[in-house]
Design a protein around this motif. Structure first.
Motif, PDB file in Angstrom:
ATOM      1  N   GLN A   1       0.836  -1.207   0.000  1.00  0.00           N
ATOM      2  CA  GLN A   1       0.000   0.000   0.000  1.00  0.00           C
ATOM      3  C   GLN A   1       0.870   1.256   0.000  1.00  0.00           C
ATOM      4  OE1 GLN A   1      -3.587   0.089   1.791  1.00  0.00           O
ATOM      5  NE2 GLN A   1      -3.894  -2.096   1.730  1.00  0.00           N
ATOM      6  N   TYR A   2       0.446   2.229  -0.817  1.00  0.00           N
ATOM      7  CA  TYR A   2       1.206   3.458  -0.993  1.00  0.00           C
ATOM      8  C   TYR A   2       0.254   4.638  -1.082  1.00  0.00           C
ATOM      9  CZ  TYR A   2       4.762   0.073  -2.047  1.00  0.00           C
ATOM     10  OH  TYR A   2       5.620  -0.989  -1.950  1.00  0.00           O
ATOM     11  N   ALA A   3       0.827   5.832  -0.969  1.00  0.00           N
ATOM     12  CA  ALA A   3       0.071   7.061  -1.172  1.00  0.00           C
ATOM     13  C   ALA A   3       0.852   7.935  -2.134  1.00  0.00           C
ATOM     14  CB  ALA A   3      -0.148   7.787   0.145  1.00  0.00           C
ATOM     15  N   ALA A   4       0.140   8.541  -3.072  1.00  0.00           N
ATOM     16  CA  ALA A   4       0.716   9.526  -3.987  1.00  0.00           C
ATOM     17  C   ALA A   4       0.095  10.868  -3.609  1.00  0.00           C
ATOM     18  CB  ALA A   4       0.395   9.172  -5.431  1.00  0.00           C
ATOM     19  N   ASP A   5       0.927  11.790  -3.171  1.00  0.00           N
ATOM     20  CA  ASP A   5       0.454  13.138  -2.836  1.00  0.00           C
ATOM     21  C   ASP A   5       0.658  13.994  -4.075  1.00  0.00           C
ATOM     22  OD1 ASP A   5      -0.153  12.550  -0.093  1.00  0.00           O
ATOM     23  OD2 ASP A   5       2.002  12.496   0.260  1.00  0.00           O
ATOM     24  N   GLY A   6      -0.446  14.350  -4.708  1.00  0.00           N
ATOM     25  CA  GLY A   6      -0.348  15.056  -5.980  1.00  0.00           C
ATOM     26  C   GLY A   6      -1.270  16.239  -6.075  1.00  0.00           C
ATOM     27  N   THR A   7      -1.433  16.701  -7.307  1.00  0.00           N
ATOM     28  CA  THR A   7      -2.259  17.865  -7.596  1.00  0.00           C
ATOM     29  C   THR A   7      -3.269  17.505  -8.673  1.00  0.00           C
ATOM     30  OG1 THR A   7      -0.423  19.342  -7.074  1.00  0.00           O
ATOM     31  CG2 THR A   7      -2.222  20.264  -8.375  1.00  0.00           C
ATOM     32  N   LEU A   8      -4.529  17.784  -8.390  1.00  0.00           N
ATOM     33  CA  LEU A   8      -5.588  17.630  -9.377  1.00  0.00           C
ATOM     34  C   LEU A   8      -5.896  19.011  -9.943  1.00  0.00           C
ATOM     35  CD1 LEU A   8      -7.843  16.005 -10.823  1.00  0.00           C
ATOM     36  CD2 LEU A   8      -9.311  16.503  -8.839  1.00  0.00           C
ATOM     37  N   THR A   9      -5.906  19.097 -11.276  1.00  0.00           N
ATOM     38  CA  THR A   9      -6.311  20.332 -11.945  1.00  0.00           C
ATOM     39  C   THR A   9      -7.613  20.040 -12.661  1.00  0.00           C
ATOM     40  OG1 THR A   9      -4.001  20.967 -12.224  1.00  0.00           O
ATOM     41  CG2 THR A   9      -5.627  22.136 -13.561  1.00  0.00           C
TER      42      THR A   9
ATOM     43  N   VAL B   1      -4.483  16.572  -3.848  1.00  0.00           N
ATOM     44  CA  VAL B   1      -5.328  15.387  -3.659  1.00  0.00           C
ATOM     45  C   VAL B   1      -4.386  14.205  -3.444  1.00  0.00           C
ATOM     46  CG1 VAL B   1      -6.947  13.777  -4.750  1.00  0.00           C
ATOM     47  CG2 VAL B   1      -7.267  16.237  -5.046  1.00  0.00           C
ATOM     48  N   THR B   2      -4.684  13.392  -2.446  1.00  0.00           N
ATOM     49  CA  THR B   2      -3.891  12.197  -2.181  1.00  0.00           C
ATOM     50  C   THR B   2      -4.609  10.973  -2.726  1.00  0.00           C
ATOM     51  OG1 THR B   2      -2.851  13.146  -0.225  1.00  0.00           O
ATOM     52  CG2 THR B   2      -2.882  10.744  -0.366  1.00  0.00           C
ATOM     53  N   LEU B   3      -3.872  10.194  -3.495  1.00  0.00           N
ATOM     54  CA  LEU B   3      -4.358   8.925  -4.025  1.00  0.00           C
ATOM     55  C   LEU B   3      -3.701   7.820  -3.219  1.00  0.00           C
ATOM     56  CD1 LEU B   3      -5.777   7.282  -6.386  1.00  0.00           C
ATOM     57  CD2 LEU B   3      -3.516   7.289  -7.465  1.00  0.00           C
TER      58      LEU B   3
ATOM     59  N   GLY C   1      -6.485   2.258  -6.918  1.00  0.00           N
ATOM     60  CA  GLY C   1      -6.410   3.446  -6.086  1.00  0.00           C
ATOM     61  C   GLY C   1      -7.745   4.060  -5.744  1.00  0.00           C
ATOM     62  N   LYS C   2      -7.705   4.888  -4.667  1.00  0.00           N
ATOM     63  CA  LYS C   2      -8.895   5.616  -4.214  1.00  0.00           C
ATOM     64  C   LYS C   2      -8.481   7.007  -3.765  1.00  0.00           C
ATOM     65  CE  LYS C   2     -11.412   1.585  -2.659  1.00  0.00           C
ATOM     66  NZ  LYS C   2     -12.218   0.972  -1.659  1.00  0.00           N
ATOM     67  N   ALA C   3      -9.374   7.954  -4.000  1.00  0.00           N
ATOM     68  CA  ALA C   3      -9.163   9.329  -3.546  1.00  0.00           C
ATOM     69  C   ALA C   3     -10.519   9.945  -3.253  1.00  0.00           C
ATOM     70  CB  ALA C   3      -8.436  10.149  -4.613  1.00  0.00           C
ATOM     71  N   THR C   4     -10.497  10.988  -2.455  1.00  0.00           N
ATOM     72  CA  THR C   4     -11.696  11.775  -2.204  1.00  0.00           C
ATOM     73  C   THR C   4     -11.452  13.175  -2.744  1.00  0.00           C
ATOM     74  OG1 THR C   4     -12.224  10.501  -0.226  1.00  0.00           O
ATOM     75  CG2 THR C   4     -13.244  12.673  -0.420  1.00  0.00           C
ATOM     76  N   VAL C   5     -12.380  13.651  -3.561  1.00  0.00           N
ATOM     77  CA  VAL C   5     -12.275  14.976  -4.163  1.00  0.00           C
ATOM     78  C   VAL C   5     -13.414  15.832  -3.625  1.00  0.00           C
ATOM     79  CG1 VAL C   5     -12.367  16.279  -6.326  1.00  0.00           C
ATOM     80  CG2 VAL C   5     -11.190  14.062  -6.239  1.00  0.00           C
ATOM     81  N   LYS C   6     -13.069  17.013  -3.138  1.00  0.00           N
ATOM     82  CA  LYS C   6     -14.089  17.969  -2.698  1.00  0.00           C
ATOM     83  C   LYS C   6     -14.478  18.811  -3.907  1.00  0.00           C
ATOM     84  CE  LYS C   6     -12.749  17.984   2.095  1.00  0.00           C
ATOM     85  NZ  LYS C   6     -12.395  18.783   3.268  1.00  0.00           N
ATOM     86  N   ARG C   7     -15.636  18.492  -4.473  1.00  0.00           N
ATOM     87  CA  ARG C   7     -16.062  19.072  -5.741  1.00  0.00           C
ATOM     88  C   ARG C   7     -16.152  20.590  -5.704  1.00  0.00           C
ATOM     89  NH1 ARG C   7     -21.482  20.502  -5.943  1.00  0.00           N
ATOM     90  NH2 ARG C   7     -22.710  19.843  -4.147  1.00  0.00           N
ATOM     91  N   LEU C   8     -16.602  21.149  -4.581  1.00  0.00           N
ATOM     92  CA  LEU C   8     -16.769  22.597  -4.498  1.00  0.00           C
ATOM     93  C   LEU C   8     -15.440  23.341  -4.523  1.00  0.00           C
ATOM     94  CD1 LEU C   8     -19.730  22.779  -1.946  1.00  0.00           C
ATOM     95  CD2 LEU C   8     -19.807  23.023  -4.449  1.00  0.00           C
TER      96      LEU C   8
END
Length: 186
Positions: free
Chosen positions: A116-124, A132-134, A148-155
């Motif tokens: 298990q890993y985490a990718a700390d990245g940027t969603l544009t 956003v962390t995946l 993978g899974k991530a949570t995106v705050k749409r607003l």
């Protein structure tokens, strides 16, 4: 002047120590999926993005050399409801006429234990870039798989404007999941 075997070994070790660590290079293979889940007035629905393209440099032993780049085409998004699909294209949501794609990039990876890993990245998305962390599991092999899974705050990205800002109607947090089947880059 000739170098002794000991000197040659020392120089070789120095060269290896200063050589950059490269992670294995992969591209997305057929069969990969990228979906999201939310709900509208309490009714859960899922959506599938029309297409996406992933490139990945990854080696669990060389996380500092790892990179992820995902480009998502927004126009073909489908949720199984034609009215909702058309609404997602509008300026209140993805605004595909102005922002045809979204992009996720990551250059910081962390080990979480096991595979298990985490990718700390940027969603544009919609011209807005936010962290956003995946989190993902890595299954190595001839065709490795990243789940993978991530949570995106749409607003945060202006998705769901106008009457859709109400989080009682559509929650702010959208669950995104992916299964990326990879193959070695040529």
């Amino acid at each position: 002047m000739t170098l002794s075997n000991r000197s040659r070994l020392a120089m070789a070790g120095l060269l290896l120590a200063t050589a950059p660590a490269f992670a294995a290079e992969y591209v997305q293979a057929p069969g990969s999926t990228l979906i999201f889940a939310s709900n509208y007035q309490g009714e859960v629905f899922t959506g599938k993005f029309g297409s996406f393209n992933t490139t990945l440099s990854f080696d669990p032993a060389k996380l500092t050399a790892s990179k992820l780049d995902v480009t998502v085409q927004l126009a073909g998004t489908q949720t199984g409801n034609s009215d909702r699909d058309e609404t997602l294209k509008t300026s209140d949501f993805f605004d595909v006429a102005k922002f045809a794609q979204a992009r996720y990039t990551a250059t910081r990876f962390r080990a979480l234990g096991g595979n298990q890993y985490a990718a700390d990245g940027t969603l544009t998305l919609r011209g807005v870039a936010k962290p956003v962390t995946l989190t993902f599991t890595w299954t190595p092999g001839p065709q490795p798989v990243l789940n993978g899974k991530a949570t995106v705050k749409r607003l945060d990205f202006g998705v769901g404007g106008g009457e859709w800002v109400d989080t009682q109607t559509i929650p702010n947090e959208v669950a995104v999941s992916t299964k990326v089947i990879l193959k070695p880059a040529k």
